[in-house]
Each structure stands twice: as structure tokens, then as C-alpha cells.
Design a protein around this motif. Structure first.
Motif, PDB file in Angstrom:
ATOM      1  N   ASP B  68       0.842  -1.200   0.000  1.00 53.58           N
ATOM      2  CA  ASP B  68       0.000   0.000   0.000  1.00 53.58           C
ATOM      3  C   ASP B  68       0.878   1.252   0.000  1.00 53.58           C
ATOM      4  N   TYR B  69       0.242   2.435  -0.001  1.00 60.31           N
ATOM      5  CA  TYR B  69       1.059   3.643  -0.159  1.00 60.31           C
ATOM      6  C   TYR B  69       1.858   4.004   1.084  1.00 60.31           C
ATOM      7  N   ASP B  70       1.619   3.299   2.200  1.00 62.29           N
ATOM      8  CA  ASP B  70       2.477   3.473   3.372  1.00 62.29           C
ATOM      9  C   ASP B  70       3.574   2.413   3.404  1.00 62.29           C
ATOM     10  N   LEU B 120     -18.259   0.076   3.089  1.00 65.86           N
ATOM     11  CA  LEU B 120     -17.612  -0.128   1.788  1.00 65.86           C
ATOM     12  C   LEU B 120     -16.101   0.077   1.881  1.00 65.86           C
ATOM     13  N   ARG B 121     -15.373  -0.856   1.277  1.00 63.94           N
ATOM     14  CA  ARG B 121     -13.926  -0.735   1.175  1.00 63.94           C
ATOM     15  C   ARG B 121     -13.587  -0.607  -0.303  1.00 63.94           C
ATOM     16  N   MET B 122     -12.789   0.394  -0.641  1.00 63.75           N
ATOM     17  CA  MET B 122     -12.437   0.583  -2.056  1.00 63.75           C
ATOM     18  C   MET B 122     -10.957   0.296  -2.266  1.00 63.75           C
ATOM     19  N   THR B 151      -7.928   1.882  -0.378  1.00 63.87           N
ATOM     20  CA  THR B 151      -6.544   1.411  -0.389  1.00 63.87           C
ATOM     21  C   THR B 151      -5.981   1.475  -1.805  1.00 63.87           C
ATOM     22  N   PHE B 152      -4.814   2.070  -1.954  1.00 61.00           N
ATOM     23  CA  PHE B 152      -4.114   2.094  -3.242  1.00 61.00           C
ATOM     24  C   PHE B 152      -2.970   1.094  -3.169  1.00 61.00           C
TER      25      PHE B 152
END
Lengths: 562, 213
Positions: B68-70, B120-122, B151-152
Motif C-alpha cells: 500500500d502507499y504506506d 464499503l472498502r475501495m 486502499t491504493f
């Protein structure tokens, strides 16, 4: 104006329902007031200012009032600023693009404003042109296309073309800019020839220069040799595409003296012989002056063979193989971070050289709490003393951003032995591995390595090596020769794709696309570009040289993309 | 794999019909009656086109670890099985035509759903992972004001290709990708596949239908 545009203000107000939202949108577009015309004081300056405003709208999506443009995009979404700048889809050149099933039409000046009047008799070509035959755009028709999404014949444009809330002032500006967009060929090409140059910094050794130029000249010979009979085939009517072939001419621009004089030398070369693009190039010093020249003159530069590219600031025209030593530094920092070897790290580099750039990039990429000590080589400094210092630190890693010569002088110090792993950069060593006899000098000898390992590496490069074999070019420096050939092939693919639309911006956009598709390998295991991307290889390995008679590499890290 | 397909476009058709009525006065004055008629016809033909295609599909989720982006590792299978309904799309940050729209739609879906979208989770997965580093994705997410439940993901090129293949969205090159949204009820086997540009309200409607059929 304020009232009518309020729907499009960035107040997070959303379109509530599909039908009503779009209706309101069109209603409000229609309600935009007409601005009063002001009498121009100095027509020429005003025209230039208007075009500059239009260019900002086109490239950045910023209106003449300094506010981001807002538009109704596909899927009933309102997008603004850079996301609806014309250039994001039609690209800087205006030649358009293709993405997924969407074809973004060219909006260069001739495509928009010229009468499509070439008499066509072939039914096949007529069928192909059919979709493009429409009346020329007038300012009114252009405004309608931009605001309401209908082309000059009244046909609806695909919903991916946003519907803009654009003031009359901005509309005038964008029309003025579009009237200038790719209106004529870029410099460096005439009816018969296309010119390229390769730039060589002072201090490059004669062998490297020769190796690069031999590959280039063999390639150009193939492109322009009489064997193709292009001119005669064209005259005989065999060519279907009107006059896209040009004879290739390669110029060698050798710089001399200090780097602050390079800019004016480049300008003098260019004034004498404008070139369409730069290709390859050599030099151990920063590429900044050449980069700046290319940006200022808007000349594409395709893959110089260097370690110090420009990694920040504006870059529209300079393609690089990778971020060079900065990438190596980031790859190594990530490797050490991930394997938790950051407790105590020593880095050695020579003041004022490429190594200093790598050392600085390495420091920024290491975690702030890492214990990182710098040992700096100075002219006439005592290598033995430095080696002793490094050895005494009992560091988790000794990193040295040094060239092959400094590596040798450090390694000549026999006592004490270095217990820590010793890290070197393949690029800094001149794209070569350290000699095998250095392996016992340290706890482990490790190299930041830009490409795949044997045997995959050899088989991947086979195509390039066979070409050189057939041209009677002996393989002396794999990285330099293979990468030169890759640069020439990408240049050729890009030029092939633009056909007779000799726009440098369009060429740049095609290069972004062809890099992943060319069958010719580069040294790097994985190259890719995309819109606006300028660094083709984005990762590296950390490998360990195994003890023994023969050189054998162990991949410690896998492919790291920092 | 079973597939049911339906076409959607009635909503937009109605909207455009309304728009045409209102446009009449403006455009007729500006460009004359003949041209107006032409444009009315054009908009009408556009309005009858479906704007997305819905199907129901089953896809095995590949066992990959993305990032993820972290820079945290994310097991895709676990993320998708988190017990929440999910929406998934594929994007890349230097993409010009399709992705800004797809991402803006995702940004607006939670507001379209209101309280119903609480769980909702995107998920947006980059299809250009070597360029879309975590840092790059974070800046992109921020520019669209992405919230905590979005989440990216980036990852190894080969893993991302596997994911695209698993969801039948790999088209050979990032520039040949298509607009696509996938959604799934928590722990359901079937995915709702939306091909094309569905608006935030249309996606919300599909989501409601999925949650409460």
C-alpha cells in the motif's frame, strides 16, 4: 459570471442525479455571459499574450483568471485543472492518442481549421477518411465543441471529451493557441533529410567514443543507404504514405572546456545545423547543461549513456535510461533498510565527483535514525588510512561510491581486513564487476547491479550482439554498445511512428509508447515509459560475488524498485 | 464462470432528453434552426448508447502480496476477505484519459451512498507499478482526497499482471486498458463486473442492489 459558474466552484457540491445534473450543466453553460471586447493597444503583444494564455489552458488547465478550469467529464464527474487540461489527452503535440478503446483525435491547427479538400478517388482511402471529413472549425463551432461536445459537423463527441464551462475570454485564448499548434514541422528536417546529433562531453576516452559512434554509424548507414531505394520507390508511386522517408544525417557535437561554456557551444552547433533530436551521448560530468539546452530549444534527447542525469525539475524532452547513480543509491538504501543493516553504515566517496551525488542520494534515502558516517577521499589523501578507518568501524555495511581506480587503491590496503560487507556500484565501476581477486578482501563483496543475471541476461542480449557481429563490430563494452543500439532503435521506431508529421512533441509521445515494444534489448532487464515518464529502468538488484576461481553472482535482493 | 449481462443507459437518455429541451432556446439563437436540429439529433443518438455493461462473474483471487502507499505489505486475498463489501478498479497515475475519471468516480461513491456506504472498502490497483511507487500513489490519492477506507496498491510487475489476468482485465499494455469496476458483497463468491464509465450514482445504485437484492 460568479453566479453562473457557482455550480462548478470547488465547493464539493456534487451532481445529485444523472439526468438533472447534466441538464443543469448545459443550462449553465448556455448562461455564460459574453465579455465585452477591449480595443487592443499593441496588436502584436496582445496576440502573443493571448496565445500564452491559451497555452496555459491547453497544457495546465488553468484559465486566464488563474483558476483551474472545470468540466463535466465522462461518468457524470466534474474534473478540474490538470485533469481536464487539453494536453492530458490530446497531448502537448495536439496529435492525440489512443487509450483503451478511445481514440483521441488530433487537434493540431491543420486538422481543426483547414478545409479537408484533397480529392480522393480510392474507395478504400475514402472509407478511411470518411470519419474525418467535416467542415473546418470556426470560433463558434470550436466553442460549441468545447462547451457542448458536438464536432463541426454537429456529430456528438464521445463523453470522454469533457464539456467545459469556459468563459468567452478563455475561449478566445484557446482558439488563438490552437491556431498555432503544430502548424509546421519542427526544425531539423527538410524534404530530403532529417538531422540528429550526439553530444560528447570533454574527457571521454577515445575508445568509448569510437564504440558508440561505430554502432551509430552502422545504424545510420542502414537507414540511409541506397539499398532502400526510397526516393525511387516514392517517385514510382510504390509508396503509399506520402513522403515520410528522410535520409538520416548524424552530427557529432564534441564539447570542450569547462561546463559553464557548454550551453553556448551547444547553441552555436545548433545555430549552424538545427537537428530534430539528440541521440545517445557520453560524459562523466553532470548532464545538466545538455538537459537544459534540450529543454530550452525543445529538442528531444533519447537516452544519453551517462550516470548523472537530471532527476528533478522540468523534463519534457530528456529521456534517460534510469536515474543513474541516484537510482543505485536508492536501491541500496532500500535493500539495507529491508534487511535491517542500517545500525552502522560507512560510505566512502571522492569529493566533487559523481560519487558525491550518489552519497547525497544515499543519505536522503536512508532512514533518519540510521548511523551513517561519511569518509571522503581527497586528492593526495592516504587511502590506507581511510581503509583502516572503515575497517575499524565494524559497520554493518561499508558502501563505496568510487570508480574502478579508487576501488583498486582502497583494496591494495591489506591490513586490517574488512570484516563488513563491501558495497560497490556497477555503474560507477564503468558498468563492470570488480575483479574476482577482490572477493577475499571483505566480509562479502556486493554490487548494486542494474540488470538480470546469467543465463537470462546473455540470452536477452543475443539479438543485439548478433546485429553487431553482422556489422563486424567487436563486442568490447557490452553496456555501452548494447545501449547505443537500443537508443538508435527507439529513435528509429519513434520516427517511423510519426510518419510525415515531423513534430518533436509528437515524437516524444511516440517514444513514451514504443520503448516497451521494441524488440531490441537494452542493458536493463525491464524498461517502460508512460505519459510524462522520462526514466526507463526503475529498479536494480543487490548481488554478491561468490568466492571461487570464476565470477559467479548471487542475487541477494530480487528486483528492487525503490 | 456464469455471466449475466444487462445494458444500462435509460438514466442518461432521460437526462439528455431534458437537456435538449433546455438547449433549444440557447442553441437555436446561436446557430440557427437547421444546425440546432442536427445537434439535437446527434445528442439524441448519443443518449441511446449504453454507458456501461454489467455482468456477474467468478474469479479466483491470486495469492499475491502487494504494497500500500504506506509501504505496508498487503495480502490481496486477506484484504478482499476482510468481511466488508469491496469495490475494485485498476488505474495508473500518469494515465490521462480513463484513470482521472475512474478515480473521481471512486472519490464520489461514498457520498452517493451516504450511510449505506459505511462498510464499503475501495481498492485501486496500479497497473504501472514500477512507476507508481508508494510515494507516487500517496500523492495521487491525496489529490483526489481519498479517505481511509480506500486502499491504493502497487507491487511487483508480475504480481500485478497476475491480478489483472485473474480479473480478466489484462490487455497487454497499460495504454490499452479499459474502464472497469468490480464489486463484491462481503465473502460472496460472485463479482459484479461493470465495464465502461458508470457514474458515482450508477455505481451506488449497483451497490445497493448487491447489498439488498
Amino acid at each position: 459570471m460568479t453566479r453562473s459558474l457557482s455550480f462548478l466552484r470547488p465547493d464539493r457540491k456534487r451532481v445529485r442525479s444523472t439526468g438533472l445534473g447534466f441538464t443543469l450543466f448545459l443550462l449553465l453553460l448556455g448562461a455564460l455571459p459574453v465579455q465585452a471586447e477591449t480595443a487592443p493597444a499593441a496588436p502584436k503583444d496582445d496576440e502573443a499574450a493571448l496565445i500564452a494564455q491559451g497555452q496555459r489552458i491547453y497544457r495546465e488547465g488553468i484559465g486566464s483568471n488563474g483558476e483551474p478550469l472545470r468540466a463535466m467529464a465522462a461518468a457524470q464527474t466534474v474534473l478540474s485543472g490538470a485533469n481536464v487540461a487539453c494536453a492530458i489527452c490530446h497531448r502537448r503535440s495536439g496529435f492525440g492518442t489512443a487509450e483503451g478503446r478511445f481514440t483521441i483525435r488530433p487537434i493540431i491547427a491543420p486538422a481543426l481549421f483547414e478545409e479537408q479538400s484533397i480529392p480522393v478517388h480510392s474507395p478504400r482511402i475514402k472509407a478511411q477518411l470518411g470519419v474525418r471529413l467535416r467542415p473546418p472549425y470556426t470560433p463558434e463551432l470550436l466553442a460549441r465543441a468545447i462547451r457542448a461536445g458536438a464536432d463541426s459537423a454537429g456529430e456528438p463527441l464521445d463523453p470522454v471529451m469533457p464539456r467545459y464551462a469556459m468563459s468567452d475570454k478563455d475561449m478566445k485564448a484557446i482558439a488563438a493557441y490552437l491556431a498555432t499548434l503544430s502548424v509546421k514541422n519542427s526544425p531539423g528536417v527538410d524534404d530530403e533529410e532529417i538531422h540528429f546529433a550526439t553530444v560528447i562531453q570533454p574527457g571521454v576516452n577515445a575508445q568509448d567514443k569510437q564504440l558508440m559512434l561505430d554502432v551509430m554509424r552502422a545504424f545510420v548507414q542502414d537507414k540511409s543507404g541506397e539499398a532502400r531505394s526510397d526516393a525511387r520507390r516514392r517517385d514510382a508511386g510504390t509508396h503509399r504514405m506520402y513522403r515520410s522517408f528522410r535520409k538520416w544525417v548524424l552530427h557529432v557535437w564534441e564539447l570542450t572546456g569547462p561546463s559553464d561554456s557548454w550551453q553556448s557551444q551547444l547553441e552555436a552547433f545548433y545555430k549552424e545545423r538545427p537537428v530534430f533530436a539528440l541521440v545517445g551521448g557520453l560524459g562523466a560530468a553532470s548532464w545538466q547543461p545538455i538537459h537544459d539546452f534540450a529543454e530550452a530549444q525543445e529538442i528531444p534527447s533519447v537516452f544519453p549513456l551517462i550516470d548523472l542525469p537530471v532527476t528533478s525539475g522540468t523534463n519534457n524532452y530528456n529521456f534517460y535510461f534510469s536515474k543513474g547513480l541516484s537510482l543505485d543509491a536508492e536501491v541500496l538504501a532500500k535493500f539495507l533498510r529491508d534487511s535491517q543493516q542500517v545500525a552502522r553504515v560507512v560510505q566512502i566517496y571522492r569529493r566533487g565527483t559523481a560519487g558525491a551525488t550518489a552519497a547525497s542520494a544515499f543519505r536522503s534515502a536512508m532512514p533518519p535514525d540510521a548511523l551513517l558516517e561519511d569518509i571522503v577521499l581527497d586528492d593526495g589523501g592516504d587511502a590506507a588510512a581511510l581503509w583502516r578507518t572503515a575497517a575499524q568501524r565494524k559497520a554493518a555495511a561499508v558502501v563505496s561510491w568510487v570508480d574502478a581506480q579508487d576501488m583498486q587503491s582502497l583494496a591494495r590496503q591489506r591490513d586490517p581486513g574488512l570484516q563488513s560487507p563491501w558495497y560497490l556500484s556497477y555503474a560507477m565501476l564503468g558498468e563492470r564487476l570488480p575483479p574476482q581477486d577482490l572477493v577475499p578482501k571483505a566480509g562479502a563483496l556486493r554490487v548494486v547491479y542494474p540488470t538480470d543475471l546469467s543465463p537470462k541476461h546473455e540470452s536477452r542480449l543475443l539479438r543485439s550482439k548478433i546485429w553487431m557481429h553482422n556489422k563486424n563490430i567487436p563486442l568490447v563494452n557490452e553496456a555501452l554498445q548494447v545501449n547505443t543500439q537500443f537508443a538508435m532503435t527507439v529513435l528509429s521506431d519513434g520516427i517511423g511512428h510519426i510518419m510525415d508529421s515531423f513534430s518533436r512533441d509528437y515524437f516524444v509521445e511516440r517514444v513514451e509508447h514504443v520503448v516497451t515494444q521494441t524488440p531490441m534489448p537494452s542493458l536493463y532487464q525491464s524498461v517502460s515509459l508512460g505519459p510524462g515518464q522520462r526514466f526507463a529502468s526503475k529498479g536494480g538488484h543487490v548481488v554478491e560475488m561468490e568466492p571461487g576461481e570464476k565470477t559467479s553472482l548471487k542475487d541477494l535482493s530480487g528486483w528492487i524498485v525503490p | 464462470m456464469k455471466t449475466i449481462t444487462k445494458m444500462h443507459g435509460a438514466g442518461l437518455a432521460l437526462g439528455l432528453a431534458c437537456a435538449l429541451t433546455l438547449l433549444t432556446g440557447q442553441e437555436a439563437r446561436a446557430h440557427g434552426a437547421e444546425e440546432h436540429a442536427k445537434m439535437a439529433q446527434a445528442l439524441k443518438s448519443a443518449s441511446t448508447k449504453a454507458d456501461y455493461k454489467r455482468s456477474i462473474v467468478r474469479y479466483p483471487v491470486p495469492d499475491v502480496v502487494l504494497t500500500d502507499y504506506d509501504e505496508h505489505p498487503v495480502k490481496l486475498k486477506e484484504l478482499l476477505a476482510s468481511g466488508d463489501p469491496v469495490m475494485l478498479n485498476f488505474i495508473f497515475t500518469t494515465c490521462g484519459t480513463i484513470c482521472p475519471v475512474m478515480t473521481k468516480v471512486f472519490a464520489e461513491v461514498p457520498a452517493s451512498l451516504g450511510a449505506e456506504g459505511r462498510k464499503l472498502r475501495m481498492i485501486s490497483i496500479s497497473i504501472d507499478p514500477e512507476n507508481d511507487t508508494p510515494l507516487q500513489l500517496k500523492a495521487y490519492a491525496k489529490s483526489f482526497r481519498a479517505g481511509q477506507r480506500w486502499t491504493f496498491l502497487t507491487g511487483a510487475l508480475s504480481d500485478v499482471k497476475d491480478v489483472q489476468r485473474a480479473f480478466d482485465s489484462f490487455r497487454g499494455d497499460k495504454m490499452t486498458h479499459e474502464p472497469l469496476t468490480l464489486m463484491r458483497q462481503a465473502s460472496a463468491k460472485d463479482w459484479i463486473r461493470i465495464d465502461g464509465f458508470a457514474s458515482p450514482d450508477q455505481l451506488a445504485a449497483e451497490f445497493r442492489k448487491m447489498i439488498d437484492p
